[in-house]
Every structure is written in structure tokens, then in C-alpha cells.
Design a protein around this motif. Structure first.
Motif, mmCIF file in Angstrom:
data_model
loop_
_atom_site.group_PDB
_atom_site.id
_atom_site.type_symbol
_atom_site.label_atom_id
_atom_site.label_comp_id
_atom_site.label_asym_id
_atom_site.label_seq_id
_atom_site.Cartn_x
_atom_site.Cartn_y
_atom_site.Cartn_z
ATOM 1 N N UNK A 94 0.714 -1.082 -0.132
ATOM 2 C CA UNK A 94 0.076 -0.195 0.012
ATOM 3 C C UNK A 94 1.000 1.206 0.004
ATOM 4 N N UNK A 95 2.008 1.080 0.643
ATOM 5 C CA UNK A 95 2.713 2.449 0.637
ATOM 6 C C UNK A 95 3.263 2.636 -0.578
ATOM 7 N N UNK A 96 3.786 1.470 -1.132
ATOM 8 C CA UNK A 96 4.318 1.640 -2.657
ATOM 9 C C UNK A 96 3.250 2.160 -3.570
ATOM 10 N N UNK A 97 2.197 1.395 -3.687
ATOM 11 C CA UNK A 97 1.214 1.806 -4.697
ATOM 12 C C UNK A 97 0.739 3.058 -4.375
ATOM 13 N N UNK A 98 0.407 3.516 -3.094
ATOM 14 C CA UNK A 98 -0.326 4.997 -3.016
ATOM 15 C C UNK A 98 0.879 6.111 -3.366
ATOM 16 N N UNK A 99 2.063 5.448 -2.938
ATOM 17 C CA UNK A 99 3.035 6.470 -3.182
ATOM 18 C C UNK A 99 3.343 6.705 -4.707
ATOM 19 N N UNK A 100 3.274 5.669 -5.498
ATOM 20 C CA UNK A 100 3.337 5.573 -7.030
ATOM 21 C C UNK A 100 2.229 6.512 -7.638
ATOM 22 N N UNK A 101 1.110 6.325 -7.014
ATOM 23 C CA UNK A 101 0.086 7.033 -7.501
ATOM 24 C C UNK A 101 -0.006 8.589 -7.104
ATOM 25 N N UNK A 102 0.702 9.002 -6.532
ATOM 26 C CA UNK A 102 0.874 10.375 -5.933
ATOM 27 C C UNK A 102 2.371 10.804 -6.701
ATOM 28 N N UNK A 103 3.188 10.240 -7.200
ATOM 29 C CA UNK A 103 4.517 10.545 -7.549
ATOM 30 C C UNK A 103 5.556 10.769 -6.529
ATOM 31 N N UNK A 104 5.524 9.887 -5.573
ATOM 32 C CA UNK A 104 6.377 10.054 -4.380
ATOM 33 C C UNK A 104 6.356 8.528 -4.093
ATOM 34 N N UNK A 105 6.728 7.560 -4.546
ATOM 35 C CA UNK A 105 6.739 6.275 -4.152
ATOM 36 C C UNK A 105 7.940 5.851 -3.444
ATOM 37 N N UNK A 106 9.258 6.509 -4.075
ATOM 38 C CA UNK A 106 10.669 6.598 -3.485
ATOM 39 C C UNK A 106 10.691 7.426 -2.332
ATOM 40 N N UNK A 107 10.238 8.324 -1.966
ATOM 41 C CA UNK A 107 10.278 9.211 -0.581
ATOM 42 C C UNK A 107 9.270 8.463 0.296
ATOM 43 N N UNK A 108 8.195 7.786 0.049
ATOM 44 C CA UNK A 108 7.466 7.247 1.271
ATOM 45 C C UNK A 108 7.982 5.726 1.432
ATOM 46 N N UNK A 109 8.667 5.166 0.431
ATOM 47 C CA UNK A 109 9.323 3.792 0.757
ATOM 48 C C UNK A 109 10.453 4.119 1.597
ATOM 49 N N UNK A 110 11.112 4.980 1.212
ATOM 50 C CA UNK A 110 12.409 5.418 2.142
ATOM 51 C C UNK A 110 12.115 6.040 3.672
#
Length: 215
Positions: free
Chosen positions: A126-142
Motif C-alpha cells: 500500500x505504501x508503494x502503490x499509493x506513493x506511486x499514484x502520487x508521484x512519491x513512491x521513492x520518498x514514501x518507501x524510504x
């Protein structure tokens, strides 16, 4: 925009409007009691985000979003983190049945990707998917703690509830020109868990918002 029609309104004007909106929330206090300063600050931040959101134009949708936050954040209003000792989250770790459902693949993922935000997103997927949808997948995963930033938490909640990013169900499935179903709108987040309670809250908050924009 929910409270203003002109998207290019001056910041000072928007700030004054937000202050006036909060000042008119006497009916909220009547319904739910006195607010702490933390609640006022959290509610003010959320109202500001809704006020500036060009995508949220239906007052009923805004009321349901507020009701959802009120429930998910246990009436505190700022984004929250799921509580419990670190050992509690072992049940969601990589290699467990629950962890597999959440997409947790690394040791410690259960705790690292525990519930956070306005709607308690959980799990690596969910963190990865929602981060990707918002264009911030790398920041959220890190840095999953970013989900506790009110601006980020609002973007996650708004996207998930408007676009069906949590369960596939979205606000427009239940709130539209043809009707308003606050009870079944709970399916946007979590089946029908506490649906009646949130339905009641949404109705009350709709009244609060209508009073604030008509004053």
C-alpha cells in the motif's frame, strides 16, 4: 473548491475565510463537546486542505471525508500512527500470512509499514502503490513517516477516497447528484466496519459545513 469559487483567491483571504469557518463551528462543539488546541489545529489543517482542493466540490463528500478522519484518528484530527509495542507488529512481518497479504517482504516490514496517516495505510504494497499514484513512491518507501505530514496524509486520503485507491470503491459511487449513501460509503475504506457510526457523524458534519458556508 469547496468554500471559494475563485482558485486564485489571495492567501490572506483564504486564511481569513478559514478562521471564519472555524469560528462558525459552534455546532460542532455542541454535537461533540469542547475541542482541545490539538484538535483545533488538526481540524484547521484539514479544513484548509479541503478548502484549497479543486477536486472536492461536493460538500457531502467533504463531510464524509471529515467523518472518516474523525473515526480513523480517534477524534484527535492530526494524522496518527498505529500504536502498540514493536512485538505486536511481528504478526504482519514477512513470512506471516498477514504480512504476505500486505506485501511485506523484508524483516521488520510489519513495524516499518504500520498504519499511519488520516486513514491508516498499512503494508509495503500500500505504501508503494499509493506513493506511486502520487508521484512519491521513492520518498514514501524510504521514509514512511512522511505519511504523518498533514499535507501528505491529505493527498493519500483524497486520492484513495476519490479514486478508489484503497478498496476499489470511491466517493462518487455513493455520493452524487442522484443520491447520498453515507452508510455504504464506508466500503471505500473498510467494508461496513463502524458504518452506522460514521454515517451519523457525516450527517452531523454536513450540517456544520452547510451552516459555515451559508453564514
Amino acid at each position: 473548491m469547496l468554500f471559494h469559487l475563485r482558485p486564485d483567491a489571495l492567501d490572506a483571504r483564504r486564511a481569513a475565510a478559514r478562521d471564519a469557518t472555524l469560528a462558525r463551528l459552534g455546532s460542532y462543539r455542541t454535537a461533540y463537546g469542547k475541542l482541545s488546541q490539538g484538535q483545533v489545529d488538526g481540524l484547521n489543517s484539514l479544513l484548509a486542505a479541503l478548502e484549497d482542493a479543486a477536486a472536492v466540490t461536493d460538500l457531502r463528500a467533504a463531510a464524509y471525508m471529515l467523518a472518516t478522519v474523525k473515526h480513523e484518528c480517534a477524534d484527535t484530527w492530526p494524522p496518527v500512527v498505529e500504536r502498540g509495542p514493536r512485538s505486536y507488529f511481528n504478526q504482519y512481518d514477512a513470512g506471516t500470512a498477514l504480512g504476505k497479504r500486505l506485501g511485506n517482504t523484508q524483516p521488520g516490514d510489519g513495524y516499518r509499514f504500520r498504519g499511519r496517516g488520516y486513514v491508516q495505510i498499512t503494508g509495503r504494497t500500500n505504501y508503494d502503490r499509493l506513493g506511486s499514484a502520487l508521484g512519491m513512491d521513492h520518498p514514501l518507501m524510504q521514509n514512511p513517516e512522511l505519511t504523518l505530514d498533514p499535507a501528505v496524509a491529505y493527498r493519500i486520503m483524497s486520492h484513495g477516497m476519490r479514486k478508489g485507491g484503497f478498496t476499489g470503491k470511491k466517493l462518487s459511487d455513493y455520493i452524487s447528484e442522484t443520491g447520498c449513501d453515507y452508510f455504504n460509503a464506508r466500503r471505500i475504506i473498510n467494508g461496513l466496519d463502524q458504518a452506522a457510526r460514521i454515517q451519523s457523524c457525516a450527517g452531523a458534519l454536513e450540517g456544520v459545513l452547510r451552516a459555515s458556508v451559508q453564514t
